[in-house]
Design an enzyme around this catalytic site. Structure first.
Site, PDB file in Angstrom:
ATOM      1  N   TYR A 127       6.789  13.945 -22.073  1.00 28.81           N
ATOM      2  CA  TYR A 127       6.123  13.935 -20.836  1.00 28.81           C
ATOM      3  C   TYR A 127       4.962  12.893 -20.633  1.00 28.81           C
ATOM      4  O   TYR A 127       4.209  13.063 -20.038  1.00 28.81           O
ATOM      5  CB  TYR A 127       5.671  15.394 -20.313  1.00 28.81           C
ATOM      6  CG  TYR A 127       6.565  16.392 -20.288  1.00 28.81           C
ATOM      7  CD1 TYR A 127       7.718  16.626 -19.464  1.00 28.81           C
ATOM      8  CD2 TYR A 127       6.511  17.523 -21.619  1.00 28.81           C
ATOM      9  CE1 TYR A 127       8.541  17.520 -19.295  1.00 28.81           C
ATOM     10  CE2 TYR A 127       7.760  18.286 -21.581  1.00 28.81           C
ATOM     11  CZ  TYR A 127       8.510  18.403 -20.476  1.00 28.81           C
ATOM     12  OH  TYR A 127       9.310  19.588 -20.526  1.00 28.81           O
ATOM     13  N   ALA A 128       5.375  11.888 -21.541  1.00 30.97           N
ATOM     14  CA  ALA A 128       4.376  10.762 -21.285  1.00 30.97           C
ATOM     15  C   ALA A 128       4.695   9.712 -20.151  1.00 30.97           C
ATOM     16  O   ALA A 128       5.464   8.697 -20.637  1.00 30.97           O
ATOM     17  CB  ALA A 128       4.377   9.819 -22.758  1.00 30.97           C
ATOM     18  N   ASN A 129       4.680  10.318 -18.954  1.00 29.91           N
ATOM     19  CA  ASN A 129       5.039   9.399 -17.714  1.00 29.91           C
ATOM     20  C   ASN A 129       3.971   9.678 -16.783  1.00 29.91           C
ATOM     21  O   ASN A 129       3.359  10.682 -16.718  1.00 29.91           O
ATOM     22  CB  ASN A 129       6.579  10.197 -17.173  1.00 29.91           C
ATOM     23  CG  ASN A 129       7.317  10.522 -18.236  1.00 29.91           C
ATOM     24  OD1 ASN A 129       7.879   9.503 -18.878  1.00 29.91           O
ATOM     25  ND2 ASN A 129       7.625  11.606 -18.554  1.00 29.91           N
TER      26      ASN A 129
ATOM     27  N   ASP B 169       8.001   7.251 -20.811  1.00 33.50           N
ATOM     28  CA  ASP B 169       8.343   7.404 -22.221  1.00 33.50           C
ATOM     29  C   ASP B 169      10.024   6.703 -22.343  1.00 33.50           C
ATOM     30  O   ASP B 169      10.684   6.709 -21.335  1.00 33.50           O
ATOM     31  CB  ASP B 169       8.229   8.903 -22.905  1.00 33.50           C
ATOM     32  CG  ASP B 169       9.064   9.983 -22.327  1.00 33.50           C
ATOM     33  OD1 ASP B 169      10.298   9.701 -21.622  1.00 33.50           O
ATOM     34  OD2 ASP B 169       8.653  11.113 -22.111  1.00 33.50           O
TER      35      ASP B 169
ATOM     36  N   HIS C  47       0.833  -1.196   0.132  1.00 33.92           N
ATOM     37  CA  HIS C  47      -0.078  -0.030  -0.018  1.00 33.92           C
ATOM     38  C   HIS C  47       0.909   1.231   0.141  1.00 33.92           C
ATOM     39  O   HIS C  47       1.857   1.309   0.760  1.00 33.92           O
ATOM     40  CB  HIS C  47      -1.167   0.194   1.003  1.00 33.92           C
ATOM     41  CG  HIS C  47      -1.866   1.109   1.352  1.00 33.92           C
ATOM     42  ND1 HIS C  47      -2.144   1.651   2.276  1.00 33.92           N
ATOM     43  CD2 HIS C  47      -2.599   1.590   0.235  1.00 33.92           C
ATOM     44  CE1 HIS C  47      -2.946   2.655   2.141  1.00 33.92           C
ATOM     45  NE2 HIS C  47      -3.463   2.857   0.757  1.00 33.92           N
TER      46      HIS C  47
ATOM     47  N   HIS D 132       8.146  18.786 -13.919  1.00 40.93           N
ATOM     48  CA  HIS D 132       9.075  17.808 -14.284  1.00 40.93           C
ATOM     49  C   HIS D 132      10.039  17.606 -13.369  1.00 40.93           C
ATOM     50  O   HIS D 132      10.413  16.264 -13.040  1.00 40.93           O
ATOM     51  CB  HIS D 132       9.457  17.773 -15.720  1.00 40.93           C
ATOM     52  CG  HIS D 132      10.018  16.869 -16.298  1.00 40.93           C
ATOM     53  ND1 HIS D 132       9.206  15.345 -16.382  1.00 40.93           N
ATOM     54  CD2 HIS D 132      11.251  16.642 -17.075  1.00 40.93           C
ATOM     55  CE1 HIS D 132       9.947  14.714 -17.025  1.00 40.93           C
ATOM     56  NE2 HIS D 132      11.222  15.115 -17.242  1.00 40.93           N
TER      57      HIS D 132
END
Length: 139
Positions: free
Chosen positions: A128-130, A28, A20, A106
């Site tokens: 920024y595909a994170n 990316d 948890h 970022h």
């Protein structure tokens, strides 16, 4: 052989052992991955697998209660952001919970990845595909 969609043994083990509030990052192809964090590198070539494909498979296996996304995605990659938020809404419906969505710079995002149990590198080549996924409990 497993019946579920996730066949990668390293990633499956990581998700199965999350506690948890522990986190898993999906990124990316360009996100720097700290040496201190386990790297699960799925990237084959540009776009394969995609960020969204990977997110879909991971969230079919993982109960998510919170996510962190880089603020810059709003301006630099709104298409991926829209698709990401749509997937999270569908996941909320499937899980029966509300997923807390947080936006950070970022630079802060990269610092947060230091606490991830693992970072999953995709072949995604868009900015920024994170996302950092935080594990919840299904009870």
């Amino acid at each position: 052989m497993k019946k579920t969609a996730l066949l990668n043994a390293q990633l499956s083990h990581c998700i199965a052992t999350l506690g948890h509030t522990e986190s898993l990052t999906i990124c990316d192809a360009g996100l720097p991955i700290p040496l201190s964090v386990e790297r699960i590198d799925l990237a084959l070539t540009a776009g394969v697998p995609s960020f969204l494909q990977t997110l879909n498979v991971v969230t079919n296996e993982m109960y998510v209660e919170r996510v962190v996304i880089a603020e810059e995605i709003k301006e630099k990659n709104p298409e991926i952001l829209t698709a990401l938020l749509t997937q999270l809404q569908q996941l909320e419906s499937h899980q029966g919970n509300q997923i807390q969505v947080e936006f950070e710079s970022h630079e802060t995002f990269k610092k947060f990845t230091l606490e991830s149990k693992a970072i999953v590198r995709t072949g995604e080549c868009s900015p920024y595909a994170n996302v950092i996924l935080y594990s919840g409990v299904p009870f």
